[in-house]
Design a protein around this motif. Structure first.
Motif, PDB file in Angstrom:
ATOM      1  N   PHE A  15       0.818  -1.204   0.000  1.00 25.70           N
ATOM      2  CA  PHE A  15       0.000   0.000   0.000  1.00 25.70           C
ATOM      3  C   PHE A  15       0.858   1.263   0.000  1.00 25.70           C
ATOM      4  N   GLU A  16       0.286   2.322  -0.580  1.00 25.45           N
ATOM      5  CA  GLU A  16       0.881   3.649  -0.555  1.00 25.45           C
ATOM      6  C   GLU A  16      -0.179   4.619  -0.040  1.00 25.45           C
ATOM      7  N   ARG A  25      -3.466   3.754  -2.165  1.00 26.85           N
ATOM      8  CA  ARG A  25      -3.391   2.941  -3.377  1.00 26.85           C
ATOM      9  C   ARG A  25      -2.755   1.601  -3.054  1.00 26.85           C
ATOM     10  N   ARG A  26      -3.187   0.615  -3.823  1.00 28.05           N
ATOM     11  CA  ARG A  26      -2.602  -0.714  -3.711  1.00 28.05           C
ATOM     12  C   ARG A  26      -2.191  -1.146  -5.100  1.00 28.05           C
ATOM     13  N   GLN A  34     -13.214   5.468   3.540  1.00 28.54           N
ATOM     14  CA  GLN A  34     -14.011   6.583   4.039  1.00 28.54           C
ATOM     15  C   GLN A  34     -13.164   7.526   4.884  1.00 28.54           C
ATOM     16  N   GLN A  35     -13.686   8.732   5.101  1.00 29.25           N
ATOM     17  CA  GLN A  35     -12.889   9.796   5.708  1.00 29.25           C
ATOM     18  C   GLN A  35     -12.405   9.462   7.109  1.00 29.25           C
ATOM     19  N   GLN A  36     -13.303   8.974   7.969  1.00 27.18           N
ATOM     20  CA  GLN A  36     -12.892   8.721   9.353  1.00 27.18           C
ATOM     21  C   GLN A  36     -11.892   7.572   9.466  1.00 27.18           C
ATOM     22  N   PRO A  37     -12.112   6.424   8.791  1.00 22.77           N
ATOM     23  CA  PRO A  37     -11.066   5.394   8.807  1.00 22.77           C
ATOM     24  C   PRO A  37      -9.746   5.904   8.234  1.00 22.77           C
ATOM     25  N   ALA A  84     -10.837  -2.487   4.332  1.00 24.27           N
ATOM     26  CA  ALA A  84     -10.230  -1.857   3.162  1.00 24.27           C
ATOM     27  C   ALA A  84      -8.825  -2.387   2.899  1.00 24.27           C
ATOM     28  N   LEU A  85      -8.090  -2.691   3.967  1.00 24.34           N
ATOM     29  CA  LEU A  85      -6.717  -3.175   3.835  1.00 24.34           C
ATOM     30  C   LEU A  85      -6.648  -4.694   3.696  1.00 24.34           C
TER      31      LEU A  85
END
Length: 660
Positions: A15-16, A25-26, A34-37, A84-85
């Motif tokens: 990831f970057e 980006r992956r 999302q913004q809070q995460p 997400a990750l």
């Protein structure tokens, strides 16, 4: 001119993360976060390899939210970020959970400037005017750092380049290298020692509330239920003292350290973990921690369908027993390997019932009644649901809640308890439910004693069984044994207000007034607003003829209880015995005026008449209470000591079946 922090790309794994654009980006493909995460990720990346507390995350990402809302938001944001990750709480590659403390970013982290050069921590934070400067740590593991641009293959092999102005003299570099080597050696030794650390003998433990990681606050009943189940399983091991839920639930959301919690509960080890539920699939992660050193002894994740959840809980309990090397009796081995398959819908209703029952409020009990009945409708052979139903009816008819009269509630409680025992004779809670009804309503003290003993034999760690058995012994005049049994209950549930308060009342009944005063003060220290603690303290003062102190405490008890008839009666007695007869008569008339066909408060009114010297009226009201099926415990209250030699009182005691 050195680039500011915002002009770096942070790289971890594949990831970057651009600090400038806030994009993740992956392999060159933008990942939607999302913004809070995303903000939460940035905070974690400021301290790679370090603990970031939940409080810090709340204050940085949700500074204006209330504590409860922000605390739940942290759980949800962490879950979304992991999703997400492609990360896992059980086997983390990026974000590690440190239960009850916070999170740690465990992947290798570094960053690159716009020229494609890896940067040291200090060069990555050269924007001194930045309001929150990132203090990244370079761990020397060869992580690549990428510039702010579309990813480039050449950057994958970019070498670390430190500008001349940051180079140190060779001697300094050698010393730093030696120091680093020494530090690594020490860390290796510490890791080895911690990895093979052998904890002291563990004979007591607390199961802290399992964290709900489902991202849905409505699932709290489920994680609480799983906590209860694990406590119940472990409490069956006679050689192990397991703290009851009443005491451990007080630490839900607490930020106290584990050693501190262990000291407060007086245990050798702590079990903590989490629950994730997705439909009918559940995953439990549990870890065992040596309380004295705060070191992990064992951790494991388990998955199953909801229908197999009892077997899952047994597996966790067996694993913990194996880790602490505690001996199981043949019966205990069978109990931890003979879990049955449950009806998922009925089991869920049962958990909701216990969740509301544990609130110990009139509204909670009525909700519990609904869910236990629903569980029985979904599975008519569910013994645990019948046991819960029995406990609910028993409390609904108790004087503290007075939702139903004893004549309405106790026969239903008895029928449900018998049904539970018939369905599963090995269920200790069912025997305890039955014993309570036989004691308090049937006045069948021989049978209730046998049921209490069977309940304790089947579940020696069940604090409620020891608690209620203590009162059974008190009814029989066996105060020394009753106090010993209540102390057992307190050792299993040290923060239970009612157990601590009832211990003080038993000390009053045994004429140990100074000890009762001391114990009452301990209970008040736990919660100054617990009415019954002030009630017991007031009774102890009254028995010592300390009228002013008694009145002061009993006035507090009446106020804090919202006008409990028992507290009012004791206050009226204090007024009467201190010469304030008019005040006592006023309270007496208030109680008589509030009596109804459903609740006459007969024993409380009788107690006030005794203090006023009117024995005939006292006995008339006691006879009324007898017909209403009062709890026989009223007859051993100190309020009736002045009339114990009266023939009518002695005859009443004989009819109830208590020793004279």
């Amino acid at each position: 001119m050195e680039p500011s922090r915002q002009h770096f790309l942070v790289r971890f794994g594949t990831f970057e993360f651009s600090l400038q654009s806030g994009e993740v980006r992956r392999a060159g493909v933008r990942i939607r976060v999302q913004q809070q995460p995303l903000k939460l990720l940035e905070v974690l990346l400021e301290h790679p390899g370090e603990l970031v507390t939940r409080e810090e995350l709340r204050s940085r990402v949700w500074p204006t939210e209330s504590f409860g809302d922000a605390d739940q938001a942290v759980n949800i944001a962490i879950a979304k970020l992991r999703s997400a990750l492609g990360d896992s709480a059980e086997n983390p590659r990026y974000i590690e959970t440190l239960p009850r403390r916070g999170y740690r970013f465990i992947a290798d982290v570094s960053f690159v400037d716009g020229d494609g050069r890896r940067r040291t921590p200090e060069l990555a934070s050269t924007d001194a005017s930045a309001e929150s400067e990132i203090g990244y740590q370079h761990n020397g593991n060869g992580v690549a750092v990428l510039p702010i641009s579309e990813p480039s293959p050449q950057l994958q092999s970019a070498e670390l380049s430190v500008p001349p102005r940051t180079r140190r003299p060779p001697t300094s570099r050698v010393l730093i290298a030696l120091a680093a080597a020494l530090s690594l050696t020490m860390l290796a030794v510490l890791f080895f020692l911690s990895r093979y650390h052998k904890p002291a003998v563990i004979r007591s433990l607390a199961v802290l509330p399992l964290e709900n990681l489902s991202g849905d606050a409505a699932q709290n009943y489920f994680s609480d239920g799983m906590t209860d189940e694990l406590i119940t399983d472990l409490a069956q091991i006679s050689a192990l003292r397991v703290i009851s839920r009443t005491s451990t639930m007080g630490y839900k959301g607490s930020h106290k350290s584990l050693p501190q919690i262990a000291r407060e509960l007086n245990v050798d080890a702590v079990v903590e973990g989490s629950v994730v539920r997705a439909g009918d699939h559940i995953r439990i992660t549990a870890q065992l921690i040596d309380a004295s050193t705060d070191k992990h002894i064992w951790s494991q994740s388990y998955e199953s369908e909801l229908r197999d959840t009892l077997a899952l809980q047994d597996r966790v309990a067996r694993a913990i027993a194996e880790q602490i090397q505690i001996s199981l009796t043949p019966r205990e081995k069978v109990e931890l390997t003979s879990a049955t398959v449950v009806n998922p819908q009925a089991y869920e209703s049962y958990l909701k019932g216990r969740y509301f029952w544990s609130k110990r409020t009139a509204e909670g009990l009525e909700a519990a009644l609904h869910y236990f009945n629903q569980a029985i409708a979904e599975d008519p052979n569910d013994a645990r649901a019948y046991s819960g139903l029995a406990d609910t009816y028993a409390l609904l008819g108790d004087w503290q809640y007075a939702v139903m009269t004893p004549k309405e509630a106790y026969p239903k409680a008895k029928a449900a308890a018998f049904k539970a025992v018939n369905l599963d004779n090995t269920l200790g809670e069912a025997h305890n439910s039955l014993a309570f009804v036989l004691d308090g309503f049937d006045w069948n003290f021989d049978s209730s004693g046998k049921q209490f003993q069977q309940a304790i034999e089947l579940n020696p760690g069940y604090a409620t069984a020891h608690h209620w058995f203590a009162w059974h012994l008190a009814l029989l005049g066996q105060y020394d044994q009753a106090i010993a049994e209540m102390n057992k209950a307190r050792s299993l549930d040290p923060l239970s207000l009612i157990i601590n308060s009832d211990l003080a009342e038993l000390l009053v009944l045994s004429h140990s007034y100074d000890k009762a005063i001391e114990q009452s003060h301990k209970t008040i220290d736990l919660d100054p607003n617990f009415a019954m603690a002030h009630n017991q303290l007031g009774q102890a003062y009254l028995q010592k003829h300390m009228s002013d102190q008694a009145i002061e405490e009993l006035q507090k008890a009446v106020e804090l209880s919202g006008g409990s008839p028992t507290c009012i009666a004791n206050l009226a007695r204090a007024y009467s015995l201190s010469g304030k007869r008019n005040e006592a008569i006023k309270l007496l008339n208030d109680l008589k005026g509030s009596s109804t066909a459903r609740y006459s408060y007969a024993s409380e009114i009788a107690a006030i008449y005794v203090s006023l010297g009117n024995v005939d009226e006292a006995m008339n009201w006691l006879e009324k209470g007898y017909l209403e099926r009062f709890n026989p415990g009223v007859l051993i209250r100190p309020a009736f000591d002045p009339i114990r030699s009266e023939p009518r009182f002695q005859h009443l005691v004989q009819r109830v079946g208590l020793p004279g």
